[in-house]
Structure formats: C-alpha cells, structure tokens
Write a protein that holds these residues in place. Structure first.
Motif, PDB file in Angstrom:
ATOM      1  N   LEU A   1      -6.951  -1.375   8.329  1.00  0.00           N
ATOM      2  CA  LEU A   1      -7.359  -1.742   9.730  1.00  0.00           C
ATOM      3  C   LEU A   1      -6.659  -0.693  10.568  1.00  0.00           C
ATOM      4  CD1 LEU A   1      -7.731  -3.097  12.517  1.00  0.00           C
ATOM      5  CD2 LEU A   1      -5.786  -4.487  12.085  1.00  0.00           C
ATOM      6  N   ALA A   2      -5.187  -0.170   9.983  1.00  0.00           N
ATOM      7  CA  ALA A   2      -4.655   0.808  10.409  1.00  0.00           C
ATOM      8  C   ALA A   2      -5.312   2.223  10.544  1.00  0.00           C
ATOM      9  CB  ALA A   2      -3.236   1.001   9.881  1.00  0.00           C
ATOM     10  N   ALA A   3      -5.950   2.347   9.358  1.00  0.00           N
ATOM     11  CA  ALA A   3      -6.870   3.610   9.287  1.00  0.00           C
ATOM     12  C   ALA A   3      -7.924   3.804  10.204  1.00  0.00           C
ATOM     13  CB  ALA A   3      -7.262   3.822   7.924  1.00  0.00           C
TER      14      ALA A   3
ATOM     15  N   ARG B   1       3.503   0.311   3.967  1.00  0.00           N
ATOM     16  CA  ARG B   1       2.087   0.634   4.391  1.00  0.00           C
ATOM     17  C   ARG B   1       1.885  -0.637   5.429  1.00  0.00           C
ATOM     18  NH1 ARG B   1      -1.806   3.910   1.258  1.00  0.00           N
ATOM     19  NH2 ARG B   1      -2.204   4.365   3.416  1.00  0.00           N
ATOM     20  N   PHE B   2       2.091  -1.998   4.931  1.00  0.00           N
ATOM     21  CA  PHE B   2       1.647  -3.058   5.691  1.00  0.00           C
ATOM     22  C   PHE B   2       2.546  -3.056   7.231  1.00  0.00           C
ATOM     23  CE2 PHE B   2       2.304  -7.814   6.622  1.00  0.00           C
ATOM     24  CZ  PHE B   2       0.801  -8.066   6.717  1.00  0.00           C
ATOM     25  N   GLU B   3       3.730  -2.804   7.058  1.00  0.00           N
ATOM     26  CA  GLU B   3       4.665  -2.744   8.430  1.00  0.00           C
ATOM     27  C   GLU B   3       4.392  -1.440   9.210  1.00  0.00           C
ATOM     28  OE1 GLU B   3       5.955  -5.267   9.616  1.00  0.00           O
ATOM     29  OE2 GLU B   3       5.560  -6.465   7.677  1.00  0.00           O
ATOM     30  N   GLY B   4       3.761  -0.532   8.369  1.00  0.00           N
ATOM     31  CA  GLY B   4       3.502   0.711   9.212  1.00  0.00           C
ATOM     32  C   GLY B   4       2.321   0.432  10.108  1.00  0.00           C
ATOM     33  N   ALA B   5       1.329  -0.380   9.375  1.00  0.00           N
ATOM     34  CA  ALA B   5       0.129  -1.053  10.133  1.00  0.00           C
ATOM     35  C   ALA B   5       0.600  -1.611  11.369  1.00  0.00           C
ATOM     36  CB  ALA B   5      -0.773  -1.579   9.151  1.00  0.00           C
ATOM     37  N   ARG B   6       1.612  -2.509  11.220  1.00  0.00           N
ATOM     38  CA  ARG B   6       1.686  -3.357  12.466  1.00  0.00           C
ATOM     39  C   ARG B   6       2.239  -2.195  13.449  1.00  0.00           C
ATOM     40  NH1 ARG B   6       2.995  -8.579  11.741  1.00  0.00           N
ATOM     41  NH2 ARG B   6       3.866  -8.339   9.608  1.00  0.00           N
TER      42      ARG B   6
ATOM     43  N   GLY C   1       1.870 -17.228   3.533  1.00  0.00           N
ATOM     44  CA  GLY C   1       0.903 -16.819   2.277  1.00  0.00           C
ATOM     45  C   GLY C   1       0.772 -15.424   2.296  1.00  0.00           C
ATOM     46  N   THR C   2       0.131 -15.012   1.037  1.00  0.00           N
ATOM     47  CA  THR C   2      -0.083 -13.504   0.916  1.00  0.00           C
ATOM     48  C   THR C   2      -1.185 -12.863   1.889  1.00  0.00           C
ATOM     49  OG1 THR C   2       0.428 -13.736  -1.586  1.00  0.00           O
ATOM     50  CG2 THR C   2      -0.878 -11.669  -0.949  1.00  0.00           C
ATOM     51  N   PRO C   3      -0.709 -11.985   2.571  1.00  0.00           N
ATOM     52  CA  PRO C   3      -1.953 -11.657   3.692  1.00  0.00           C
ATOM     53  C   PRO C   3      -2.882 -10.666   3.259  1.00  0.00           C
ATOM     54  CG  PRO C   3       0.223 -10.210   4.066  1.00  0.00           C
ATOM     55  CD  PRO C   3       0.386 -11.405   2.746  1.00  0.00           C
ATOM     56  N   ASN C   4      -4.001 -10.378   3.899  1.00  0.00           N
ATOM     57  CA  ASN C   4      -4.943  -9.108   3.212  1.00  0.00           C
ATOM     58  C   ASN C   4      -4.158  -8.142   3.441  1.00  0.00           C
ATOM     59  OD1 ASN C   4      -7.138  -7.659   2.890  1.00  0.00           O
ATOM     60  ND2 ASN C   4      -8.360  -8.761   4.673  1.00  0.00           N
ATOM     61  N   ILE C   5      -3.473  -7.655   2.422  1.00  0.00           N
ATOM     62  CA  ILE C   5      -2.844  -6.538   2.485  1.00  0.00           C
ATOM     63  C   ILE C   5      -3.540  -4.941   2.694  1.00  0.00           C
ATOM     64  CG2 ILE C   5      -0.787  -5.085   1.670  1.00  0.00           C
ATOM     65  CD1 ILE C   5      -0.181  -7.729  -0.041  1.00  0.00           C
ATOM     66  N   ALA C   6      -4.425  -5.119   1.692  1.00  0.00           N
ATOM     67  CA  ALA C   6      -5.624  -3.860   1.859  1.00  0.00           C
ATOM     68  C   ALA C   6      -6.227  -3.789   3.159  1.00  0.00           C
ATOM     69  CB  ALA C   6      -6.267  -3.828   0.463  1.00  0.00           C
TER      70      ALA C   6
ATOM     71  N   ILE D   1      -8.396   2.632   1.798  1.00  0.00           N
ATOM     72  CA  ILE D   1      -8.245   1.432   1.056  1.00  0.00           C
ATOM     73  C   ILE D   1      -8.266   1.678  -0.644  1.00  0.00           C
ATOM     74  CG2 ILE D   1      -9.467  -0.682   0.430  1.00  0.00           C
ATOM     75  CD1 ILE D   1     -10.403  -0.615   3.472  1.00  0.00           C
ATOM     76  N   LYS D   2      -9.241   2.614  -0.671  1.00  0.00           N
ATOM     77  CA  LYS D   2      -9.365   3.228  -2.417  1.00  0.00           C
ATOM     78  C   LYS D   2      -8.095   3.885  -2.863  1.00  0.00           C
ATOM     79  CE  LYS D   2     -12.292   5.644  -5.249  1.00  0.00           C
ATOM     80  NZ  LYS D   2     -11.723   6.832  -5.692  1.00  0.00           N
ATOM     81  N   TYR D   3      -7.446   4.594  -2.060  1.00  0.00           N
ATOM     82  CA  TYR D   3      -6.102   5.293  -2.432  1.00  0.00           C
ATOM     83  C   TYR D   3      -4.807   4.069  -2.456  1.00  0.00           C
ATOM     84  CZ  TYR D   3      -1.874   8.247  -2.249  1.00  0.00           C
ATOM     85  OH  TYR D   3      -0.969   8.835  -2.767  1.00  0.00           O
ATOM     86  N   PHE D   4      -5.145   3.013  -1.459  1.00  0.00           N
ATOM     87  CA  PHE D   4      -3.949   1.853  -1.485  1.00  0.00           C
ATOM     88  C   PHE D   4      -4.138   1.130  -3.000  1.00  0.00           C
ATOM     89  CE2 PHE D   4      -3.037  -2.535  -1.134  1.00  0.00           C
ATOM     90  CZ  PHE D   4      -1.725  -2.493  -0.688  1.00  0.00           C
ATOM     91  N   TYR D   5      -5.334   0.737  -3.281  1.00  0.00           N
ATOM     92  CA  TYR D   5      -5.447   0.128  -4.361  1.00  0.00           C
ATOM     93  C   TYR D   5      -5.316   1.061  -5.844  1.00  0.00           C
ATOM     94  CZ  TYR D   5      -7.393  -4.190  -2.533  1.00  0.00           C
ATOM     95  OH  TYR D   5      -7.464  -5.326  -1.894  1.00  0.00           O
ATOM     96  N   GLU D   6      -5.372   2.368  -5.511  1.00  0.00           N
ATOM     97  CA  GLU D   6      -5.060   3.272  -6.785  1.00  0.00           C
ATOM     98  C   GLU D   6      -3.866   3.402  -6.925  1.00  0.00           C
ATOM     99  OE1 GLU D   6      -9.630   5.305  -7.129  1.00  0.00           O
ATOM    100  OE2 GLU D   6      -7.708   6.452  -6.146  1.00  0.00           O
ATOM    101  N   HIS D   7      -2.941   3.367  -5.816  1.00  0.00           N
ATOM    102  CA  HIS D   7      -1.655   3.898  -5.847  1.00  0.00           C
ATOM    103  C   HIS D   7      -0.606   2.981  -5.355  1.00  0.00           C
ATOM    104  CE1 HIS D   7      -3.972   7.626  -5.593  1.00  0.00           C
ATOM    105  NE2 HIS D   7      -3.067   8.022  -6.390  1.00  0.00           N
ATOM    106  N   ASP D   8      -0.761   2.251  -4.547  1.00  0.00           N
ATOM    107  CA  ASP D   8       0.309   1.530  -3.835  1.00  0.00           C
ATOM    108  C   ASP D   8       0.424  -0.036  -3.836  1.00  0.00           C
ATOM    109  OD1 ASP D   8       0.985   3.950  -2.977  1.00  0.00           O
ATOM    110  OD2 ASP D   8      -0.059   3.692  -1.087  1.00  0.00           O
ATOM    111  N   ASN D   9      -0.704  -0.541  -4.602  1.00  0.00           N
ATOM    112  CA  ASN D   9      -1.072  -1.956  -4.270  1.00  0.00           C
ATOM    113  C   ASN D   9      -0.254  -3.017  -4.985  1.00  0.00           C
ATOM    114  OD1 ASN D   9      -2.689  -4.376  -4.213  1.00  0.00           O
ATOM    115  ND2 ASN D   9      -2.982  -4.374  -6.340  1.00  0.00           N
ATOM    116  N   SER D  10       0.265  -4.041  -4.419  1.00  0.00           N
ATOM    117  CA  SER D  10       1.347  -4.853  -4.698  1.00  0.00           C
ATOM    118  C   SER D  10       1.374  -6.023  -3.593  1.00  0.00           C
ATOM    119  CB  SER D  10       2.758  -4.153  -5.000  1.00  0.00           C
ATOM    120  OG  SER D  10       3.795  -5.251  -5.339  1.00  0.00           O
ATOM    121  N   ASN D  11       2.174  -6.982  -3.844  1.00  0.00           N
ATOM    122  CA  ASN D  11       2.500  -7.962  -2.626  1.00  0.00           C
ATOM    123  C   ASN D  11       3.575  -7.357  -1.775  1.00  0.00           C
ATOM    124  OD1 ASN D  11       2.440 -10.228  -1.227  1.00  0.00           O
ATOM    125  ND2 ASN D  11       1.936 -11.682  -3.049  1.00  0.00           N
ATOM    126  N   VAL D  12       3.722  -8.071  -0.545  1.00  0.00           N
ATOM    127  CA  VAL D  12       4.332  -7.335   0.202  1.00  0.00           C
ATOM    128  C   VAL D  12       5.553  -8.237   0.550  1.00  0.00           C
ATOM    129  CG1 VAL D  12       2.857  -5.870   1.840  1.00  0.00           C
ATOM    130  CG2 VAL D  12       3.123  -8.610   2.112  1.00  0.00           C
TER     131      VAL D  12
END
Ligand code: PLP
Length: 415
Positions: free
Chosen positions: A295-297, A77-82, A285-290, A52-63
C-alpha cells in the motif's frame, strides 16, 4: 522508483504510465485488453509488485514481535507505511492511522466500536441514497441491535444529493453522518466539506467513505475536518486485503477495541487486561504486512505522479468518454451530476446489461455489469443493473474509442 510519467507543465504522459502496469500489456480473446473496471479494483504498477516481491524475498517476518533482524526490518517497513499513509491523507499523527482489511472493515470498526459503545436507542445516523452496501448494512444491523435510527438523504434525477433535504434531516438527534465522497454507482462527488461543517454544527460526527475518491482526488483529512475516513488499498493501485481507517485521535482514544487478540494489548491477565495504545489497540492479530508495505508503494507511486495531475487528466478523459458514449443510439447515462468523476454508468434501450458485458468481454473490454453493491440506487433509477465503465489514469482515449466500438458492435448483434 522510476516514475517519470509526468511533467508538471505538460500534464500526464499516459503512455509512460501504461508501461508501468504490466497487466495492461495482454490480449483477451485476441483483442488488446481495455481495462475499464477500476471502480471494482485497480491494477498494480511494477513498483508495487516489485516492492511486495522484494519484501517477501528479503524482509518477511512478523511485526512488533521479535528482536531478530528480519522482524525489525518488517516492523520498520510496516511502521514506515503508516507514516506514508499519514502524509498521503495529511493526518496529524500516525497514531490516527489504523490498518484494516479494507473500507468495509473500516466502516464496521466505526459501527461496532464508536457507535455501539456511545449511541443510544433513537440516536440518528444519516447516510445518502447513493451509498455502497458497506455504508448501509452496518447501520441497519445496529438499528436492529441497539435501536439507532437510520435516515437517508435523497438524491435527484441526476444522481446528486439534495442538499436542502440533508439540511432538513439534520437535527440534534443526528449523531453520525456517514457519507461517500464519490459514488461508485454514479460517479457523483458529494459536497463534503459543506456537509461536514453542517453536521458538526449540530454536534454530529462524520465518517467519510473514501473507497472511490482516494484514487481520484486530493484527500486532506485535516482540511476536511472529518472525524473518520475509510479507504481500501486495492482501489488505489495497491494490494487487496488492506485498507485504512483514519480517526481523530481523541475519538479513537475514547473508543473501545473492536477485536480482541494479540498485539492490541499491553498486559493480559485473568484479573484484567490492559489494552495497547493507539493505533495498535485496533489492530488485533497478525496484520497483512506485505499488503501494508505494498500500500505504501502504491501511495508513493501516486504521489510521485501527483494526485492533482491525475484528477485533471481523468476529468478530460471523462468528458471525452461522456461525449462519445452519448452518441451511441439508445444509450442513457445514469448519473449526470454536475460534479462527477471517473465513472460512466449506463443502460441501452432493449439490451440486458449482462448480455452487453459478455459481448464486450469477448472484444477485450472489461467493464462491470450489475447493481454495483448499490441496490437502492438501481431502485431509484428503476433499473435492475447498469453497465459501468470506470476510469483510471492509465486509460487513454484509445480505450474509450475501443469501448464505443465494442458497444456499437454488441448492440448490432443484440438487436
Ligand atoms: N464504498 C464504496 C463507495 C465502494 O465503491 C466500495 C467498493 O466498491 C466499498 C465501499 C467497499 O470497499 P471494499 O470492498 O474494498 O471494502
């Protein structure tokens, strides 16, 4: 990921698992933390926290919205989690995985989309007497709103579902069986596959509340053949505020959207709106992306260790804990089903659960006291509350010994 906590031959190396959970390494009131409230929420391994930390530090944006690099990374990352969720529960397609805020929302989605749109007054929904409030109240609301009939499968004194009563309640009027896989108040495991087949035989659909089971047993939605399966991330070492509804594609396709907003549409016009395809139709609406990425992690972490390795380890720990707890004078375990997992609910003669809980906390032992959002279960057993120790695979025998010592000390102070 550096999960090296197992050897398939030797079983689980609990000390290495514990090192993956930083929160466990602390003292409460001067005592090492003994965390036995996993039924309420589980702790998170470093792998989830770091992801989660890595996501916010590197990849954070809307999907699903932008062409810029961060949005594409976040979407990947979001669709990979699916896909990770799809494989974890063995769904046929990733389109069958809807991200929600948790089990409660997943059940409400089924209630307010599937049931509300296709059930008529007098249609019956069957639940068991050991359901969590989130698998009772949505159906009660629909009783009031559309006149469906809620029927309850009784349980016996051990907290087991009475299968013959279930068979008697099943009829062509039954349109939905909504059933827990593992009771949070009692630890009872329900005979799910048998029940799903019996419900299907009368033409009913089946929704499984997997909130508790997901972290303790292998879930294969195709083998189970359930129509819907609901679970929450926070019960499986992942963040709060994220969960999953699995649904069979044909059912989800036929269901109307449950919430309206961005992302769940293809075209919006005042002359008519065209909805998006699955699974986006149900993700307004905007999902809980992080949260989804986390969850995938969490699921990857569990898969790396192996859910069957976890289940076997926890089974042994539950047996150890049950024996030790029963040696405490005046202690009664509530929920003694033959098929049980991860939970010991109990009461002690003459001692109020909340007094006990407070004294246990002062010795560093975190357990839950109360009705566990299963008030009908408390009513059935004639208690207003129980004390509940709920296990996870990072608990060890020393945790159980600490619990027993703390209960004995509390009892000697309260009597
Ligand atoms: N069902 C069961 C069996 C539970 O134990 C819980 C939570 O304790 C829920 C449903 C609701 O889960 P959530 O609060 O994450 O939506």
């Amino acid at each position: 990921m550096t999960v090296v906590a197992i050897s398939k031959q030797k079983g689980l190396d609990v000390e290495r698992v514990r090192a993956d959970f930083p929160v466990l390494n602390q003292k409460i009131s001067g005592h090492p933390l003994v965390y036995l409230d996993n039924g309420a929420s589980t702790q998170k391994p470093s792998h989830v926290i770091d992801t989660i930390k890595y996501f916010y530090e590197h990849d954070n944006s809307n999907v699903h919205r932008g062409i810029h690099t961060l949005s594409q990374r976040a979407t990947d990352r979001f669709e990979g989690a699916r896909k990770t969720v799809q494989h974890f529960i063995n769904a046929e397609s990733e389109a069958e995985i809807i991200f929600t805020s948790g089990t409660t929302e997943s059940i409400n989605l089924v209630a307010h989309s599937f049931v509300r749109s296709s059930f008529a007054a007098g249609d019956e929904v069957l639940i068991s007497a050991m359901e969590h409030h989130s698998n009772i109240v949505p159906w009660q609301l629909l009783e009031q709103q559309i006149g469906l009939k809620l029927k309850v499968i009784p349980i016996n004194d051990k907290g087991e579902l009475i299968y013959e009563e279930f068979e008697k309640l099943l009829s062509e009027k039954t349109k939905l069986l909504a059933i827990t896989q593992l009771s949070n108040a009692l630890g009872t495991i329900t005979p799910l596959k048998k029940m799903i087949d019996a419900a299907h035989a009368v033409g009913a659909k089946v929704l499984v509340d997997g909130a508790q089971a997901i972290a303790h047993a292998e879930v294969d939605v195709q083998a189970l053949d359930c129509d819907f399966y609901a679970f929450s991330g926070h019960k499986i070492f992942s963040p709060t505020g994220v969960g999953v509804l699995y649904g069979k594609r044909a059912l989800l396709d036929a269901m109307p959207p449950y919430k309206g907003g961005g992302d769940m549409i293809k075209v919006v016009s005042f002359s008519g709106t065209e909805f998006n395809e699955l699974p986006y139709k149900f993700e307004a609406g905007t999902p809980n992306i992080a949260g989804v990425v986390g969850l995938a992690a969490g699921l990857d972490y569990v898969s790396e260790i192996g859910i069957n390795v976890i289940a076997e380890y926890e089974h042994e720990l539950l047996e150890y804990a049950t024996e030790k707890m029963l040696a405490i004078e005046g202690l009664r375990i509530i929920g003694t089903a033959a098929e049980k997992a991860s939970i010991i609910s109990f009461e002690i003669d003459g001692i109020h659960a909340s007094d006990l809980g407070t004294l246990l906390d002062s010795q560093g032992v975190a357990i839950r006291v109360g009705h566990h959002c299963a008030m009908p279960v408390m009513e059935f057993f004639g208690v207003s509350a129980t004390t509940r120790a709920s296990l996870a695979f990072y608990n060890n025998k020393a945790d159980i010994d600490a619990l027993v010592a703390a209960v004995n000390k509390a009892v000697s102070m309260l009597r």
